[in-house]
Motif scaffolding. Sequence first.
Motif, mmCIF file in Angstrom:
data_model
loop_
_atom_site.group_PDB
_atom_site.id
_atom_site.type_symbol
_atom_site.label_atom_id
_atom_site.label_comp_id
_atom_site.label_asym_id
_atom_site.label_seq_id
_atom_site.Cartn_x
_atom_site.Cartn_y
_atom_site.Cartn_z
ATOM 1 N N PRO A 122 -13.021 -25.574 24.804
ATOM 2 C CA PRO A 122 -11.932 -24.590 24.739
ATOM 3 C C PRO A 122 -10.568 -25.134 25.137
ATOM 4 O O PRO A 122 -9.542 -24.561 24.743
ATOM 5 C CB PRO A 122 -12.391 -23.498 25.722
ATOM 6 N N GLN A 123 -10.511 -26.226 25.900
ATOM 7 C CA GLN A 123 -9.217 -26.764 26.326
ATOM 8 C C GLN A 123 -8.581 -27.698 25.302
ATOM 9 O O GLN A 123 -7.417 -28.062 25.451
ATOM 10 C CB GLN A 123 -9.370 -27.512 27.653
ATOM 11 N N GLU A 124 -9.351 -28.091 24.293
ATOM 12 C CA GLU A 124 -8.817 -29.042 23.321
ATOM 13 C C GLU A 124 -7.700 -28.386 22.511
ATOM 14 O O GLU A 124 -7.919 -27.393 21.832
ATOM 15 C CB GLU A 124 -9.932 -29.529 22.402
ATOM 16 N N PRO A 125 -6.478 -28.927 22.580
ATOM 17 C CA PRO A 125 -5.337 -28.283 21.926
ATOM 18 C C PRO A 125 -5.429 -28.338 20.400
ATOM 19 O O PRO A 125 -5.934 -29.295 19.834
ATOM 20 C CB PRO A 125 -4.137 -29.088 22.434
ATOM 21 N N LYS A 182 -12.112 -35.042 25.247
ATOM 22 C CA LYS A 182 -10.908 -35.833 25.012
ATOM 23 C C LYS A 182 -9.914 -35.565 26.156
ATOM 24 O O LYS A 182 -8.898 -34.879 25.976
ATOM 25 C CB LYS A 182 -10.280 -35.468 23.661
ATOM 26 N N PRO A 183 -10.203 -36.099 27.336
ATOM 27 C CA PRO A 183 -9.379 -35.795 28.516
ATOM 28 C C PRO A 183 -7.903 -36.117 28.341
ATOM 29 O O PRO A 183 -7.037 -35.333 28.752
ATOM 30 C CB PRO A 183 -10.009 -36.659 29.616
ATOM 31 N N GLU A 440 -15.818 -27.355 30.132
ATOM 32 C CA GLU A 440 -14.520 -27.732 30.691
ATOM 33 C C GLU A 440 -14.284 -29.229 30.547
ATOM 34 O O GLU A 440 -15.159 -30.032 30.842
ATOM 35 C CB GLU A 440 -14.473 -27.345 32.172
ATOM 36 N N THR A 441 -13.107 -29.590 30.084
ATOM 37 C CA THR A 441 -12.747 -30.999 29.957
ATOM 38 C C THR A 441 -12.115 -31.512 31.238
ATOM 39 O O THR A 441 -12.439 -32.607 31.710
ATOM 40 C CB THR A 441 -11.784 -31.210 28.774
ATOM 41 N N ILE A 442 -11.210 -30.739 31.833
ATOM 42 C CA ILE A 442 -10.574 -31.107 33.091
ATOM 43 C C ILE A 442 -10.076 -29.833 33.777
ATOM 44 O O ILE A 442 -9.600 -28.903 33.120
ATOM 45 C CB ILE A 442 -9.421 -32.113 32.873
ATOM 46 N N SER A 443 -10.188 -29.800 35.088
ATOM 47 C CA SER A 443 -9.817 -28.618 35.853
ATOM 48 C C SER A 443 -8.356 -28.229 35.631
ATOM 49 O O SER A 443 -7.454 -29.066 35.760
ATOM 50 C CB SER A 443 -10.040 -28.882 37.346
#
Length: 459
Positions: A122-125, A182-183, A440-443
């Motif tokens: 979900p965090q991947e832009p 993909k951090p 989650e990729t990163i907090s």
Amino acid sequence: MKRGFLLTSLLLITLFISAQDITGTWKGKLSLPMGQLNLVFNISRNGELYKATCDSPDQGVNGIPTESATFTGSVLTIQIPAISASYKGEMKEDGKIHGTFTQGLPFPLVLEKGEIEKPKRPQEPQPPFPYKTEEVTFRNEEADITLAGTLSLPQQGSKSPAVVLITGSGPQNRDEELAGHKPFLVIADYLTRHGIAVLRFDDRGTAQSGGNFQTSTSIDFATDAAAALKYLRSRKEINPKKTGLLGHSEGGLIAIMQAAKDKNLSFIVSLAGPGVKGDSLMLKQAETIFKSQGMAEAAWLSLKPSLRERYAILTQDKSAEQIKAEFHENVMKTIPPGTTVDNSLRQRMENEINAMTSPWYIQFMKYDPTAALQKIKCPVFALNGEKDIQVDAAMNLKAIEENILSNGNKKVTTKMYPELNHLFQHCKQCTLTEYGQLEETISPEVLKDVANWILNITK
């Protein structure tokens, strides 16, 4: 009559299984001491010959080649020498293949046909982005190679503060893609949205960058980071007096190495970057990883001396050939007398010996960042996840803070984040195999803290 009917049924089942088309994608879950690991076989056929590749989605590894794949009767056999492994299973009435995956040790593995559901990120832009991006190349003249990357520029304003992102260990692309995450894409997106320009680039010898990754060490990668920083400072959109480095894991160590030499560096951010000597770091890493897999304290204390002995061999001031010979001898003598070493296990041992006696590994084990830390004059933000089992948070942050403070530099900030792992994800089991299973990729807290700290330092 009933017995004859039963025999006929069994014969039909056998014929049906033999005639099954096994081409396609087969998925299964390995139950390992550190948790479950998804495994995929992609099987194709050319005439009577089968061909297969293997994927490990949770580890972000795809297309592992196999040496052979056969389906005889109802038995599937696959040899995977690239990872010193094999699989043998039998198709049952339920349409699944029940068998054993062997990689040093045997593990039950049931395969069923079908694709593994693509993990949610979900965090991947997703485009369109409220900022500009540009595909760029730049030269590392010292190494005579060209590196490729992406420069993200804030939409508004000029002379922006800027940062170069440095990946962790292993050949990685500009997004630091690993375990399906993909951090660096997520970090670059967040920072650029908040007014910080970002340059991220493919490791040398990886994706679109030139050079040879396999023969390179952290010292070589530091020259790549320096070249990226030089290019960034040359851009008219960037304020050259507000440029820094952000490194993850080994990338954090490289940022430390470069900060000790570059007096014009505005700041560095170390995301779980090692602050202690390589052999000490790896010994602690082995302890935390083994214990996360369920190893008892007594068993670890029994294993620890032999690891110390091996690490001592790797840190000797001898030629690479001598170190490799001694290391090989040390490994072989630990095999109990009378133990049968099959080809698969022997190949796996040789692969591990080659990896642990590579130029990168030997240099990493020998390198002590203490002297570099004591030379750093720019502001430093060092972060670690409390549940990091690769870079011990308490030991690491203490070493970084104490060594930087010792030179009179008071501009060092350290922070340990509860419940976060090495990738700064909120973890549950906090094992290596869980990285790819977490959405989650990163907090978000880490992203916010890093952006706010950089903006405060460069205002």
